[in-house]
Structures are given as structure tokens and as C-alpha cells.
Design a protein around this motif. Structure first.
Motif, PDB file in Angstrom:
ATOM      1  N   THR A 139       0.792  -1.320   0.272  1.00  0.00           N
ATOM      2  CA  THR A 139       0.255  -0.125   0.230  1.00  0.00           C
ATOM      3  C   THR A 139       0.951   1.135   0.116  1.00  0.00           C
ATOM      4  OG1 THR A 139      -0.446   0.083   2.481  1.00  0.00           O
ATOM      5  CG2 THR A 139      -2.350  -1.226   0.539  1.00  0.00           C
ATOM      6  N   ASP A 140       2.161   0.976   0.820  1.00  0.00           N
ATOM      7  CA  ASP A 140       2.652   2.110   0.660  1.00  0.00           C
ATOM      8  C   ASP A 140       3.099   2.843  -0.820  1.00  0.00           C
ATOM      9  OD1 ASP A 140       2.540   2.762   3.362  1.00  0.00           O
ATOM     10  OD2 ASP A 140       5.150   2.035   3.265  1.00  0.00           O
ATOM     11  N   GLY A 141       3.758   1.914  -1.695  1.00  0.00           N
ATOM     12  CA  GLY A 141       3.856   2.011  -3.421  1.00  0.00           C
ATOM     13  C   GLY A 141       2.503   2.521  -3.912  1.00  0.00           C
ATOM     14  N   MET A 142       1.501   2.698  -3.233  1.00  0.00           N
ATOM     15  CA  MET A 142       0.388   3.413  -3.816  1.00  0.00           C
ATOM     16  C   MET A 142       0.261   4.852  -3.322  1.00  0.00           C
ATOM     17  SD  MET A 142      -2.354   0.528  -3.909  1.00  0.00           S
ATOM     18  CE  MET A 142      -1.860  -1.242  -4.088  1.00  0.00           C
ATOM     19  N   GLN A 143       0.935   5.321  -2.374  1.00  0.00           N
ATOM     20  CA  GLN A 143       1.086   6.410  -1.418  1.00  0.00           C
ATOM     21  C   GLN A 143       2.035   7.658  -1.632  1.00  0.00           C
ATOM     22  OE1 GLN A 143      -0.051   4.898   2.095  1.00  0.00           O
ATOM     23  NE2 GLN A 143      -2.094   4.181   2.145  1.00  0.00           N
ATOM     24  N   GLU A 144       1.593   8.618  -1.575  1.00  0.00           N
ATOM     25  CA  GLU A 144       2.176   9.642  -1.594  1.00  0.00           C
ATOM     26  C   GLU A 144       2.855   9.860  -0.059  1.00  0.00           C
ATOM     27  OE1 GLU A 144       2.020  12.112  -4.782  1.00  0.00           O
ATOM     28  OE2 GLU A 144       3.192  10.909  -5.848  1.00  0.00           O
ATOM     29  N   SER A 145       3.394   9.846   0.882  1.00  0.00           N
ATOM     30  CA  SER A 145       3.211  10.226   2.375  1.00  0.00           C
ATOM     31  C   SER A 145       3.474  12.414   2.449  1.00  0.00           C
ATOM     32  CB  SER A 145       4.386  10.027   3.247  1.00  0.00           C
ATOM     33  OG  SER A 145       4.389  10.256   4.711  1.00  0.00           O
ATOM     34  N   PRO A 146       2.710  12.446   2.895  1.00  0.00           N
ATOM     35  CA  PRO A 146       3.007  14.062   3.646  1.00  0.00           C
ATOM     36  C   PRO A 146       4.335  14.242   4.259  1.00  0.00           C
ATOM     37  CG  PRO A 146       1.160  13.382   4.944  1.00  0.00           C
ATOM     38  CD  PRO A 146       1.318  12.001   4.017  1.00  0.00           C
ATOM     39  N   ILE A 147       4.339  12.862   5.265  1.00  0.00           N
ATOM     40  CA  ILE A 147       5.881  13.606   5.884  1.00  0.00           C
ATOM     41  C   ILE A 147       7.230  13.500   5.530  1.00  0.00           C
ATOM     42  CG2 ILE A 147       6.385  13.029   8.428  1.00  0.00           C
ATOM     43  CD1 ILE A 147       3.751  12.939   9.305  1.00  0.00           C
ATOM     44  N   PRO A 148       7.632  14.988   5.443  1.00  0.00           N
ATOM     45  CA  PRO A 148       8.901  15.585   5.759  1.00  0.00           C
ATOM     46  C   PRO A 148      10.218  14.425   6.107  1.00  0.00           C
ATOM     47  CG  PRO A 148       7.987  16.936   6.534  1.00  0.00           C
ATOM     48  CD  PRO A 148       7.240  16.191   7.023  1.00  0.00           C
ATOM     49  N   ASP A 149      10.229  14.220   5.161  1.00  0.00           N
ATOM     50  CA  ASP A 149      11.861  12.267   4.582  1.00  0.00           C
ATOM     51  C   ASP A 149      10.671  11.328   5.476  1.00  0.00           C
ATOM     52  OD1 ASP A 149      13.726  13.778   5.081  1.00  0.00           O
ATOM     53  OD2 ASP A 149      13.611  15.028   6.667  1.00  0.00           O
ATOM     54  N   ALA A 150       9.457  10.397   5.693  1.00  0.00           N
ATOM     55  CA  ALA A 150       9.148   9.661   5.440  1.00  0.00           C
ATOM     56  C   ALA A 150      10.013   8.496   4.419  1.00  0.00           C
ATOM     57  CB  ALA A 150       7.342  10.011   5.400  1.00  0.00           C
ATOM     58  N   VAL A 151       9.918   7.440   5.531  1.00  0.00           N
ATOM     59  CA  VAL A 151      10.792   6.076   4.534  1.00  0.00           C
ATOM     60  C   VAL A 151       9.365   5.363   4.368  1.00  0.00           C
ATOM     61  CG1 VAL A 151      12.505   4.293   4.557  1.00  0.00           C
ATOM     62  CG2 VAL A 151      13.017   6.647   5.401  1.00  0.00           C
ATOM     63  N   SER A 152       8.415   4.920   5.151  1.00  0.00           N
ATOM     64  CA  SER A 152       8.063   4.424   5.019  1.00  0.00           C
ATOM     65  C   SER A 152       6.812   3.784   6.009  1.00  0.00           C
ATOM     66  CB  SER A 152       8.614   1.943   4.351  1.00  0.00           C
ATOM     67  OG  SER A 152       9.027   1.862   5.636  1.00  0.00           O
ATOM     68  N   SER A 153       5.731   3.244   5.995  1.00  0.00           N
ATOM     69  CA  SER A 153       5.172   2.919   7.373  1.00  0.00           C
ATOM     70  C   SER A 153       5.942   1.892   7.730  1.00  0.00           C
ATOM     71  CB  SER A 153       3.773   1.637   7.002  1.00  0.00           C
ATOM     72  OG  SER A 153       3.131   2.287   6.090  1.00  0.00           O
ATOM     73  N   ALA A 154       6.649   1.141   8.025  1.00  0.00           N
ATOM     74  CA  ALA A 154       7.598   0.161   9.004  1.00  0.00           C
ATOM     75  C   ALA A 154       8.992   0.960   9.723  1.00  0.00           C
ATOM     76  CB  ALA A 154       7.913  -1.299   8.271  1.00  0.00           C
ATOM     77  N   GLU A 155       9.266   2.135   8.497  1.00  0.00           N
ATOM     78  CA  GLU A 155      10.514   2.856   9.209  1.00  0.00           C
ATOM     79  C   GLU A 155      10.313   4.286   8.571  1.00  0.00           C
ATOM     80  OE1 GLU A 155      13.848   0.760   6.780  1.00  0.00           O
ATOM     81  OE2 GLU A 155      12.778  -0.496   6.597  1.00  0.00           O
ATOM     82  N   GLY A 156      11.143   4.781   9.779  1.00  0.00           N
ATOM     83  CA  GLY A 156      11.410   6.077   9.527  1.00  0.00           C
ATOM     84  C   GLY A 156      10.100   6.610  10.480  1.00  0.00           C
ATOM     85  N   PRO A 157      10.187   8.311  10.484  1.00  0.00           N
ATOM     86  CA  PRO A 157       9.443   9.767  11.571  1.00  0.00           C
ATOM     87  C   PRO A 157       7.418   9.032  10.737  1.00  0.00           C
ATOM     88  CG  PRO A 157       9.777   9.860   9.856  1.00  0.00           C
ATOM     89  CD  PRO A 157      10.676   9.238   9.038  1.00  0.00           C
ATOM     90  N   GLY A 158       7.281   7.934  10.164  1.00  0.00           N
ATOM     91  CA  GLY A 158       5.502   8.106   9.879  1.00  0.00           C
ATOM     92  C   GLY A 158       5.462   8.149   8.818  1.00  0.00           C
ATOM     93  N   TRP A 159       4.704   7.764   8.055  1.00  0.00           N
ATOM     94  CA  TRP A 159       4.347   7.478   7.027  1.00  0.00           C
ATOM     95  C   TRP A 159       2.757   8.434   6.534  1.00  0.00           C
ATOM     96  CZ3 TRP A 159       6.881   6.804   3.008  1.00  0.00           C
ATOM     97  CH2 TRP A 159       6.080   6.510   1.483  1.00  0.00           C
ATOM     98  N   TRP A 160       1.836   8.393   7.780  1.00  0.00           N
ATOM     99  CA  TRP A 160       0.477   8.861   7.925  1.00  0.00           C
ATOM    100  C   TRP A 160       1.042   9.871   8.691  1.00  0.00           C
ATOM    101  CZ3 TRP A 160      -4.841   7.376   5.559  1.00  0.00           C
ATOM    102  CH2 TRP A 160      -4.638   5.955   5.159  1.00  0.00           C
ATOM    103  N   LYS A 161       0.120  11.209   8.308  1.00  0.00           N
ATOM    104  CA  LYS A 161       0.457  12.610   8.669  1.00  0.00           C
ATOM    105  C   LYS A 161      -1.050  12.202  10.158  1.00  0.00           C
ATOM    106  CE  LYS A 161      -0.401  17.412   9.192  1.00  0.00           C
ATOM    107  NZ  LYS A 161      -0.263  18.360   7.916  1.00  0.00           N
ATOM    108  N   VAL A 162      -0.788  12.136  11.519  1.00  0.00           N
ATOM    109  CA  VAL A 162      -1.856  12.268  12.288  1.00  0.00           C
ATOM    110  C   VAL A 162      -2.454  13.937  12.690  1.00  0.00           C
ATOM    111  CG1 VAL A 162      -2.082  11.403  14.779  1.00  0.00           C
ATOM    112  CG2 VAL A 162      -0.787  10.790  13.611  1.00  0.00           C
TER     113      VAL A 162
END
Length: 115
Positions: A84-107
Motif C-alpha cells: 500500500t505504501d507503493g500506492m501512496q505519497e506521504s505528507p511527512i517530510p523524510d518519510a521512508v515507509s509505514s514500517a520505518e522512519g518518522p511515520g507515513w500517515w500524518k496524524v
């Protein structure tokens, strides 16, 4: 412990709208079970046809960090997120994926609620 309501957004790639809807029409049983096992209830994802996804759910647990760690350790969940991450673009700066990094979905911050 009171229920915690969570709202999030992420952007959907325009070319992925139909595939995203199709995979969510048949979410894998292991993913659904892990959502339940991590104390998440009343989970919905909305699509505004303008490439924004809006998710809302209730978390009824007592250890948020522990439940989120448990969620991310399930191999089938990580496989789902990769798809599903491959279908999305995160609004979080420096987002890597749902599994890694600062987050993927913006709370989102809750500014109003009524019972």
C-alpha cells in the motif's frame, strides 16, 4: 484507560486509486487480526477523489508504543504496508515507509468532538 481517537491523512497516487480500493475490499485476514490484536477498533479509511485518504480509528489499549511495535513486527502487516505504501505519497517530510522512519500517515490534531 479512555479511548484514544486517531485521525490521519496520506496522499494516494492518482494512478493507484482503483488498485487501492480493490485491495481494501479484500484486506488480508492476518492484517485484520493484527489490527484487532493491537487494540484498534472502528477503523475506517475515506477517499475524497482528490487523492487524499483520511483514516480514523479508536485505540482502546494501555500501551500505545507497545501496540504499534507489535503491529510493525508482523511480517504479513509489513508486506501489506509495502504494497500500500507503493500506492501512496506521504505528507511527512523524510518519510521512508509505514514500517520505518518518522511515520507515513500524518496524524491530525483533534479540535472538536462531541459524544
Amino acid at each position: 484507560m479512555p479511548t484514544r481517537r486517531i485521525a490521519q491523512i496520506v496522499h494516494l497516487k492518482p494512478s493507484a486509486a482503483e488498485a487501492y480500493k480493490k485491495c481494501h475490499a479484500a484486506v488480508w485476514p492476518e492484517v485484520l487480526q493484527q489490527i484487532q490484536d493491537c487494540n484498534i477498533t472502528d477503523y475506517s479509511i475515506f477517499f475524497d477523489n482528490d487523492c487524499t485518504l483520511f483514516a480514523t480509528f479508536k485505540w482502546v489499549g494501555s500501551d500505545w508504543e507497545g501496540d504499534m511495535k507489535k503491529m510493525s513486527q508482523k511480517p504479513k502487516v509489513r508486506e501489506w504496508w509495502a504494497m500500500t505504501d507503493g500506492m501512496q505519497e506521504s505528507p511527512i517530510p523524510d518519510a521512508v515507509s509505514s514500517a520505518e522512519g518518522p511515520g507515513w500517515w500524518k496524524v491530525l490534531d483533534e479540535v472538536f468532538h462531541t459524544d
